[in-house]
Design a protein around this motif. Sequence first.
Motif, PDB file in Angstrom:
ATOM      1  N   MET A 178       0.856  -1.183   0.000  1.00 31.02           N
ATOM      2  CA  MET A 178       0.000   0.000   0.000  1.00 31.02           C
ATOM      3  C   MET A 178       0.890   1.230   0.000  1.00 31.02           C
ATOM      4  SD  MET A 178      -3.044  -0.846   2.634  1.00 31.02           S
ATOM      5  CE  MET A 178      -4.123  -2.234   2.378  1.00 31.02           C
ATOM      6  N   LEU A 179       0.524   2.193  -0.816  1.00 29.47           N
ATOM      7  CA  LEU A 179       1.259   3.444  -0.947  1.00 29.47           C
ATOM      8  C   LEU A 179       0.325   4.578  -0.550  1.00 29.47           C
ATOM      9  CD1 LEU A 179       3.690   5.081  -2.010  1.00 29.47           C
ATOM     10  CD2 LEU A 179       2.708   4.852  -4.290  1.00 29.47           C
ATOM     11  N   PHE A 180       0.702   5.352   0.465  1.00 35.21           N
ATOM     12  CA  PHE A 180      -0.136   6.420   1.010  1.00 35.21           C
ATOM     13  C   PHE A 180       0.530   7.770   0.776  1.00 35.21           C
ATOM     14  CE2 PHE A 180      -0.828   2.621   3.429  1.00 35.21           C
ATOM     15  CZ  PHE A 180      -2.166   2.614   3.756  1.00 35.21           C
ATOM     16  N   PHE A 181      -0.228   8.728   0.253  1.00 31.13           N
ATOM     17  CA  PHE A 181       0.223  10.116   0.167  1.00 31.13           C
ATOM     18  C   PHE A 181      -0.787  11.002   0.871  1.00 31.13           C
ATOM     19  CE2 PHE A 181       2.445   8.702  -3.807  1.00 31.13           C
ATOM     20  CZ  PHE A 181       3.730   8.965  -3.360  1.00 31.13           C
ATOM     21  N   ASP A 182      -0.304  12.024   1.582  1.00 28.56           N
ATOM     22  CA  ASP A 182      -1.223  12.948   2.234  1.00 28.56           C
ATOM     23  C   ASP A 182      -1.876  13.861   1.202  1.00 28.56           C
ATOM     24  OD1 ASP A 182       0.673  14.909   1.636  1.00 28.56           O
ATOM     25  OD2 ASP A 182       1.466  14.969   3.667  1.00 28.56           O
ATOM     26  N   ARG A 183      -2.852  14.644   1.644  1.00 31.44           N
ATOM     27  CA  ARG A 183      -3.647  15.483   0.733  1.00 31.44           C
ATOM     28  C   ARG A 183      -2.785  16.536   0.040  1.00 31.44           C
ATOM     29  NH1 ARG A 183      -8.108  14.498  -1.985  1.00 31.44           N
ATOM     30  NH2 ARG A 183      -9.162  16.394  -2.535  1.00 31.44           N
ATOM     31  N   VAL A 184      -1.854  17.158   0.761  1.00 37.71           N
ATOM     32  CA  VAL A 184      -0.985  18.178   0.161  1.00 37.71           C
ATOM     33  C   VAL A 184      -0.161  17.565  -0.966  1.00 37.71           C
ATOM     34  CG1 VAL A 184       0.956  19.739   0.625  1.00 37.71           C
ATOM     35  CG2 VAL A 184      -0.919  19.549   2.279  1.00 37.71           C
TER      36      VAL A 184
END
Length: 187
Positions: free
Chosen positions: A160-166
Amino acid sequence: AADSFAAIAQERVLLEVPNIDLLMSDDILRKVREYQSRHVPIQSDIRGDFNGTTLMFFSGQHIQRLSRVCLRMQTDESLVLSELQESLLLEISNIITGALVTQLANILKANIYGAPPVAPRGDIADTMQSLLPEQMLQPLIFSVITQFSDKDNTVELPLMLFFDRVTFQKILEIIRSYDFLGSQMSA
């Protein structure tokens, strides 16, 4: 990445990334906890122009097969790791995350790098809170299945690859700035 695995496994290795899915934010923590209950997680942070996290999950069967292929160890299916097995999972995660981050950096022309992987203890979903929006907005979260094969064995590894909203907004701005058709379009 496949060449790095081949060196570890001392065999010819095929590495494919056949599937990418975008998950809704209300399903993320549930899915992370579900995977963590049946897998050993390895976490790597992405830093630089973008911030994010990768989680790679190894089941008891994954660990057994990878131990056999890469370490020549005969083990039972278990989520309890020896020091050597944990080192192997950290290295595999480092290779896959490194290849992924390199491709993202090249595609997005961004200065990003992967931090060394760790085998986190406790509830990982709690550490993911900073990447999830407070409103029901959708952050950029990819679920990737990577296939690792030698001549006799195949292992599919969930990542799983997660990026924040910014970061998600930065990535969208970069993609929108691309001139995909080139400036040579005729009228």
